[in-house]
Design a protein around this motif. Sequence first.
Motif, PDB file in Angstrom:
ATOM      1  N   GLU A  37       0.971  -1.438  -0.639  1.00 30.35           N
ATOM      2  CA  GLU A  37      -0.462   0.093  -0.194  1.00 30.35           C
ATOM      3  C   GLU A  37       0.718   1.446  -0.190  1.00 30.35           C
ATOM      4  N   ASP A  38       0.600   2.175   1.509  1.00 26.93           N
ATOM      5  CA  ASP A  38       1.565   3.614   0.843  1.00 26.93           C
ATOM      6  C   ASP A  38       2.927   3.646   2.276  1.00 26.93           C
ATOM      7  N   PHE A  39       2.709   2.644   2.400  1.00 21.26           N
ATOM      8  CA  PHE A  39       3.366   1.983   3.545  1.00 21.26           C
ATOM      9  C   PHE A  39       5.401   2.069   3.143  1.00 21.26           C
ATOM     10  N   GLU A  40       6.256   3.564   3.582  1.00 25.32           N
ATOM     11  CA  GLU A  40       7.638   3.287   3.008  1.00 25.32           C
ATOM     12  C   GLU A  40       8.375   2.050   3.993  1.00 25.32           C
ATOM     13  N   PRO A  41       9.120   1.819   2.891  1.00 25.06           N
ATOM     14  CA  PRO A  41       9.927   1.059   3.307  1.00 25.06           C
ATOM     15  C   PRO A  41      11.690   2.392   4.039  1.00 25.06           C
ATOM     16  N   SER A  42      11.666   2.953   4.249  1.00 22.74           N
ATOM     17  CA  SER A  42      12.763   3.481   5.138  1.00 22.74           C
ATOM     18  C   SER A  42      13.327   2.646   6.446  1.00 22.74           C
ATOM     19  N   PRO A  43      12.239   2.821   7.252  1.00 22.85           N
ATOM     20  CA  PRO A  43      12.538   2.639   9.138  1.00 22.85           C
ATOM     21  C   PRO A  43      12.821   1.091   8.678  1.00 22.85           C
ATOM     22  N   TYR A  44      12.365   0.144   7.878  1.00 21.66           N
ATOM     23  CA  TYR A  44      12.414  -1.140   7.959  1.00 21.66           C
ATOM     24  C   TYR A  44      14.444  -1.576   7.607  1.00 21.66           C
ATOM     25  N   VAL A  45      14.821  -0.156   6.527  1.00 24.45           N
ATOM     26  CA  VAL A  45      15.892  -0.603   5.929  1.00 24.45           C
ATOM     27  C   VAL A  45      17.258  -0.357   6.425  1.00 24.45           C
ATOM     28  N   LEU A 138      23.729   6.511  12.858  1.00 21.20           N
ATOM     29  CA  LEU A 138      22.879   5.678  12.499  1.00 21.20           C
ATOM     30  C   LEU A 138      21.163   5.348  13.266  1.00 21.20           C
ATOM     31  N   ASN A 139      21.687   5.911  14.584  1.00 20.35           N
ATOM     32  CA  ASN A 139      20.312   5.328  15.741  1.00 20.35           C
ATOM     33  C   ASN A 139      20.124   6.757  15.020  1.00 20.35           C
ATOM     34  N   VAL A 140      21.031   8.060  15.156  1.00 22.70           N
ATOM     35  CA  VAL A 140      19.380   9.357  14.736  1.00 22.70           C
ATOM     36  C   VAL A 140      18.834   8.990  13.763  1.00 22.70           C
ATOM     37  N   LEU A 141      19.405   8.335  12.714  1.00 27.31           N
ATOM     38  CA  LEU A 141      18.549   7.966  11.341  1.00 27.31           C
ATOM     39  C   LEU A 141      17.369   7.252  12.006  1.00 27.31           C
ATOM     40  N   MET A 142      17.954   6.166  12.878  1.00 24.69           N
ATOM     41  CA  MET A 142      16.930   4.985  12.337  1.00 24.69           C
ATOM     42  C   MET A 142      15.484   5.917  13.700  1.00 24.69           C
ATOM     43  N   TYR A 143      15.852   6.559  14.468  1.00 25.54           N
ATOM     44  CA  TYR A 143      15.030   7.622  15.711  1.00 25.54           C
ATOM     45  C   TYR A 143      13.904   7.921  14.689  1.00 25.54           C
ATOM     46  N   GLY A 144      14.649   9.064  13.888  1.00 24.70           N
ATOM     47  CA  GLY A 144      14.205   9.369  12.944  1.00 24.70           C
ATOM     48  C   GLY A 144      13.038   9.130  11.847  1.00 24.70           C
ATOM     49  N   SER A 145      13.734   7.185  11.452  1.00 26.34           N
ATOM     50  CA  SER A 145      12.736   7.070   9.882  1.00 26.34           C
ATOM     51  C   SER A 145      11.198   6.942  10.013  1.00 26.34           C
ATOM     52  N   PRO A 146      10.740   6.937  10.826  1.00 25.27           N
ATOM     53  CA  PRO A 146       9.277   6.176  10.449  1.00 25.27           C
ATOM     54  C   PRO A 146       8.524   7.967  10.182  1.00 25.27           C
ATOM     55  N   LEU A 147       9.739   9.384  10.263  1.00 24.21           N
ATOM     56  CA  LEU A 147       9.606  10.408  10.207  1.00 24.21           C
ATOM     57  C   LEU A 147       9.061  10.256   8.096  1.00 24.21           C
ATOM     58  N   CYS A 148       9.262   9.771   7.588  1.00 28.28           N
ATOM     59  CA  CYS A 148       8.645   9.334   6.294  1.00 28.28           C
ATOM     60  C   CYS A 148       7.934   8.961   6.175  1.00 28.28           C
ATOM     61  N   ALA A 149       6.959   8.935   6.311  1.00 24.96           N
ATOM     62  CA  ALA A 149       6.071   8.505   6.179  1.00 24.96           C
ATOM     63  C   ALA A 149       4.363  10.203   6.774  1.00 24.96           C
ATOM     64  N   MET A 150       5.559  11.225   6.887  1.00 23.41           N
ATOM     65  CA  MET A 150       4.669  12.081   7.189  1.00 23.41           C
ATOM     66  C   MET A 150       3.721  12.495   5.534  1.00 23.41           C
ATOM     67  N   ARG A 151       4.881  12.949   4.877  1.00 20.27           N
ATOM     68  CA  ARG A 151       4.135  13.185   3.570  1.00 20.27           C
ATOM     69  C   ARG A 151       3.035  12.397   3.892  1.00 20.27           C
ATOM     70  N   SER A 152       2.690  11.126   3.505  1.00 20.32           N
ATOM     71  CA  SER A 152       1.668  10.780   3.352  1.00 20.32           C
ATOM     72  C   SER A 152       0.901  10.582   4.713  1.00 20.32           C
ATOM     73  N   VAL A 153       1.167  11.361   5.988  1.00 18.52           N
ATOM     74  CA  VAL A 153       0.035  11.660   6.314  1.00 18.52           C
ATOM     75  C   VAL A 153      -0.606  12.720   6.200  1.00 18.52           C
ATOM     76  N   ILE A 154       0.499  13.542   5.630  1.00 23.08           N
ATOM     77  CA  ILE A 154      -0.341  14.736   5.519  1.00 23.08           C
ATOM     78  C   ILE A 154      -1.284  15.546   3.962  1.00 23.08           C
ATOM     79  N   THR A 155      -0.458  14.874   3.006  1.00 21.93           N
ATOM     80  CA  THR A 155      -0.848  15.068   1.835  1.00 21.93           C
ATOM     81  C   THR A 155      -2.782  13.886   2.335  1.00 21.93           C
ATOM     82  N   ARG A 156      -2.938  13.011   2.711  1.00 20.50           N
ATOM     83  CA  ARG A 156      -3.695  11.707   2.976  1.00 20.50           C
ATOM     84  C   ARG A 156      -5.455  12.714   4.395  1.00 20.50           C
TER      85      ARG A 156
END
Length: 182
Positions: A37-45, A138-156
């Motif tokens: 669907e519209d889930f982002e792969p970035s947090p998991y990668v 990388l911890n900083v990136l990992m902790y912020g990675s769920p924010l990749c979904a913010m675009r979806s949250v805002i547009t939808r």
Amino acid sequence: MEASLLFVGVVGNVISVLVFASPINTFRRIVRNRSTEDFEPSPYVITLLNSSLWVYYGITKPGGLLIVTVNGVGVGVVMEAVYVALFLLYAAPPLKAKTAVLVAALDVGFFGAVALVTRLAVHGSSRVVVIGLVCAFLNVLMYGSPLCAMRSVITRRSVEYMPFLLSFFLFLNGGIWTLCNT
């Protein structure tokens, strides 16, 4: 003091397991619907890369067994690899290509570069320090990675694709490890 640090470390490991387990419902949905669907792969990668590097750090650092067990084959790397594999299996072709590029660049390329440089160019106790600094970044990136979904949250105008549990447990994880290292 040692007992309290051990206690905080064990609590940190439990919270880390919850970080790795938090996307299970998301991936049940992906498998059930046969679509990412519209889930982002970035947090998991990024979490897979982070876990892999922490395993490397734990193997390199004397006394790093707790780090290896929670991030390694026991939980982190295995679960994140399964999540990324499911993403690659069920994603639409453009997202599948994006995910494959992320995996190749980060989980293979970046990890390989860090391992190669630290094995060939960094020696002695400096190796552990360099790997630890890379892991901290990388911890900083990992902790912020769920924010990749913010675009979806805002547009939808919906939080449906925002990984709340992942965000919550990453917040707790950052807090407990900060407490442990102060």
